[in-house]
Write a protein that holds these residues in place. Structure first.
Motif, PDB file in Angstrom:
ATOM      1  N   ASN A 225     -84.547 -69.589  30.177  1.00 53.21           N
ATOM      2  CA  ASN A 225     -83.490 -68.436  31.056  1.00 53.21           C
ATOM      3  C   ASN A 225     -83.221 -69.013  31.932  1.00 53.21           C
ATOM      4  N   VAL A 226     -81.303 -68.540  31.765  1.00 51.01           N
ATOM      5  CA  VAL A 226     -80.523 -69.280  32.200  1.00 51.01           C
ATOM      6  C   VAL A 226     -79.995 -67.872  33.194  1.00 51.01           C
ATOM      7  N   MET A 227     -80.052 -67.965  35.050  1.00 49.31           N
ATOM      8  CA  MET A 227     -79.634 -67.993  35.693  1.00 49.31           C
ATOM      9  C   MET A 227     -78.097 -67.521  36.217  1.00 49.31           C
ATOM     10  N   TYR A 228     -77.658 -66.521  36.209  1.00 47.84           N
ATOM     11  CA  TYR A 228     -76.202 -66.115  36.937  1.00 47.84           C
ATOM     12  C   TYR A 228     -75.782 -65.138  36.932  1.00 47.84           C
ATOM     13  N   PRO A 229     -75.086 -64.880  37.848  1.00 47.17           N
ATOM     14  CA  PRO A 229     -74.402 -63.929  38.984  1.00 47.17           C
ATOM     15  C   PRO A 229     -73.505 -63.066  38.349  1.00 47.17           C
ATOM     16  N   PRO A 230     -73.179 -61.543  38.412  1.00 50.30           N
ATOM     17  CA  PRO A 230     -72.695 -60.763  37.489  1.00 50.30           C
ATOM     18  C   PRO A 230     -70.820 -61.307  37.354  1.00 50.30           C
ATOM     19  N   ARG A 231     -70.131 -61.177  35.845  1.00 54.38           N
ATOM     20  CA  ARG A 231     -69.341 -61.283  35.184  1.00 54.38           C
ATOM     21  C   ARG A 231     -69.503 -60.623  34.404  1.00 54.38           C
ATOM     22  N   SER A 232     -67.641 -60.313  33.972  1.00 49.15           N
ATOM     23  CA  SER A 232     -67.193 -59.630  33.046  1.00 49.15           C
ATOM     24  C   SER A 232     -67.460 -58.143  33.956  1.00 49.15           C
ATOM     25  N   VAL A 233     -67.303 -57.491  34.830  1.00 49.29           N
ATOM     26  CA  VAL A 233     -67.845 -55.805  35.005  1.00 49.29           C
ATOM     27  C   VAL A 233     -66.525 -55.385  34.640  1.00 49.29           C
ATOM     28  N   SER A 234     -66.664 -54.170  33.805  1.00 47.98           N
ATOM     29  CA  SER A 234     -65.717 -53.247  33.404  1.00 47.98           C
ATOM     30  C   SER A 234     -66.390 -51.951  33.069  1.00 47.98           C
ATOM     31  N   VAL A 235     -65.669 -50.518  33.460  1.00 44.49           N
ATOM     32  CA  VAL A 235     -65.674 -49.568  33.450  1.00 44.49           C
ATOM     33  C   VAL A 235     -65.308 -48.632  32.404  1.00 44.49           C
ATOM     34  N   PHE A 236     -65.739 -47.783  31.400  1.00 46.28           N
ATOM     35  CA  PHE A 236     -65.360 -47.062  30.626  1.00 46.28           C
ATOM     36  C   PHE A 236     -65.622 -46.094  30.705  1.00 46.28           C
ATOM     37  N   ILE A 237     -63.775 -44.759  30.337  1.00 42.69           N
ATOM     38  CA  ILE A 237     -64.438 -43.990  30.387  1.00 42.69           C
ATOM     39  C   ILE A 237     -64.704 -42.710  29.319  1.00 42.69           C
ATOM     40  N   SER A 238     -65.540 -41.631  29.250  1.00 42.56           N
ATOM     41  CA  SER A 238     -65.644 -41.538  28.297  1.00 42.56           C
ATOM     42  C   SER A 238     -65.841 -39.380  28.844  1.00 42.56           C
ATOM     43  N   PRO A 239     -64.836 -38.792  28.133  1.00 40.58           N
ATOM     44  CA  PRO A 239     -64.152 -38.991  26.512  1.00 40.58           C
ATOM     45  C   PRO A 239     -62.645 -40.321  27.095  1.00 40.58           C
ATOM     46  N   SER A 240     -62.202 -40.562  26.327  1.00 41.45           N
ATOM     47  CA  SER A 240     -61.285 -41.794  27.189  1.00 41.45           C
ATOM     48  C   SER A 240     -59.539 -40.711  26.742  1.00 41.45           C
ATOM     49  N   GLY A 241     -59.560 -39.277  26.353  1.00 38.67           N
ATOM     50  CA  GLY A 241     -58.499 -38.879  26.260  1.00 38.67           C
ATOM     51  C   GLY A 241     -58.324 -38.428  27.235  1.00 38.67           C
ATOM     52  N   VAL A 242     -57.667 -37.136  27.499  1.00 37.28           N
ATOM     53  CA  VAL A 242     -56.879 -35.939  28.518  1.00 37.28           C
ATOM     54  C   VAL A 242     -58.462 -35.613  28.652  1.00 37.28           C
ATOM     55  N   ILE A 243     -58.678 -35.640  30.178  1.00 40.15           N
ATOM     56  CA  ILE A 243     -59.485 -35.076  30.561  1.00 40.15           C
ATOM     57  C   ILE A 243     -59.264 -33.463  32.040  1.00 40.15           C
TER      58      ILE A 243
END
Length: 402
Positions: A225-243
């Protein structure tokens, strides 16, 4: 043997110091205890589970004897007749005698198991009374399996050594093979039993097992088990269209880390929530703004990029402001300004009474006259709705001289 020869021997015995009777009888029959022998090479064997073992052996026996039976046995117990392993169901299909009835007593044992770890002996039975002999030095067979020795947890960047261990040193020269997630690490073949991972990466995580080249037995797999810090952090919005105001909106923070990270949500510079999912039910224009998530574990932290929530809503807070203050006199210039809060920006129309009189956020009247007196209001409209302002009254004063 002639009478004279026997007489001389008896005279010699009478003159010599007393000897044990058995030795005297052996001399008469021309038999020495050295005529019986069994030699094993090697005398200790460490073999891998499910492999084939050859126990090499040579033997001698006195002249004048004829071999009736020659077989291998194990762990003979005092007073019991040693069993012939070739007749034992546990061995009969796996044991092959490669020797003869003269001097070679080599045997082959295939598909060895951990239960085969014993002392093994070769036994001779001849045609003479008490003409039996067991080579009591024997062959010690130890059957071993393989185990991977590995730290359970390592941190990215560490150097790690995995060891392929057996309970004894294998007799045959061994070339070790390593597997990760059941796939061979073909670039990692070595004669020693160690696998060195320098500066481990998260891709090195997995289940490791080892084997010996040319053998089918593979060790049980052990998780690295290789431990590592956070990476590839991103946010997705749902729904993706007009709010649109009133909708339910979900923000999802994705993060690659080990161990799993704790997530917090920030709007502007203020923490507004925690957890991988941030949900806003019945969203309003007040929720518009820039959001990001922070992913943190014991090895480090990382922020996502900002995402913008742009909430669409119909016009509201529509009102009219009259420039200038005080009394409006004929000839003055008057400006009406329509204030409206909406997204997207609204189109503005102006009405006097019920009559359309203009458009645009600003409605200007230069050199106003008494005819311009009356109630004015603006209408704010976009694709999501419309709203009228309250009416404002223009009361234009005129000069008495007219």
């Amino acid at each position: 043997m002639s009478f004279n020869t026997i007489y001389v021997m008896l005279m010699w015995v009478r003159m010599a110091p007393p000897l044990p009777l058995i030795f005297f009888l052996l001399m008469i029959h021309g038999v020495s205890s050295d005529d019986w022998s069994v030699s094993y090479s090697p005398s200790h064997i460490c073999a891998l589970k499910d492999s084939t073992v050859i126990m090499r052996c040579t033997y001698t026996y006195p002249t004048g004897h004829q071999i009736k039976e020659a077989f291998w046995t194990k762990n003979p117990e005092k007073g019991d007749e040693p069993p012939d392993l070739s007749k034992d169901p546990e061995y009969s299909q796996r044991l092959q005698y490669l020797g003869d009835k003269q001097q070679n007593c080599t045997v082959r044992l295939s598909h060895v198991t951990l239960k085969d770890s014993h002392m093994y002996y070769f036994r001779i039975i001849t045609d003479k009374p008490d003409g039996t002999y067991t080579g009591d030095s024997g062959v010690t067979l130890t059957v071993t399996d393989l185990q991977v020795e590995s730290p359970e947890r390592v941190t990215e960047g560490d150097s790690v050594t995995l060891r392929c261990k057996s309970s004894c040193a294998l007799t045959d020269r061994a070339t070790f093979i390593w597997y990760r997630n059941s796939q061979p690490l073909t670039e990692r073949r070595d004669r020693n039993n160690e696998l060195l991972l320098q500066s481990v990466r998260r891709e090195d995580s997995g289940r490791y097992s080892c084997a010996v080249d040319g053998h089918t037995h593979i060790s049980p797999a052990v998780q690295l088990n290789v431990m590592y810090p956070p990476r590839s952090v991103s946010v997705f919005i749902s729904p993706s269209g007009v709010i649109v105001e009133g909708d339910s909106v979900t923000l999802n923070c994705t993060s690659d880390s080990n161990p799993p990270a704790e997530i917090s949500w920030i709007k502007g510079g203020t923490t507004v929530g925690s957890g991988r999912i941030y949900n806003i039910s019945k969203i309003s224009s007040d929720d518009s703004g820039e959001y990001k998530c922070k992913s943190i574990n014991e090895h480090g932290e990382k922020y996502s990029d900002n995402v913008t929530l742009n909430i669409m809503y119909p016009p509201k807070n529509v009102s009219v402001l009259i420039s200038g203050s005080g009394v409006i006199v004929e000839g003055d210039s008057v400006t009406l300004n329509c204030i409206s809060d909406s997204n997207p920006p609204a189109e503005i129309s102006w009405f006097k009474g019920g009559t359309f009189v203009g458009s645009g956020r600003i409605f200007s009247i230069s050199k106003i006259s008494s005819d311009d007196s009356g109630e004015y209001k603006c209408k704010s409209i976009n694709k999501h709705g419309e709203k009228y302002s309250d009416a404002v009254t223009l009361n234009v004063m005129f000069h008495l001289g007219k």
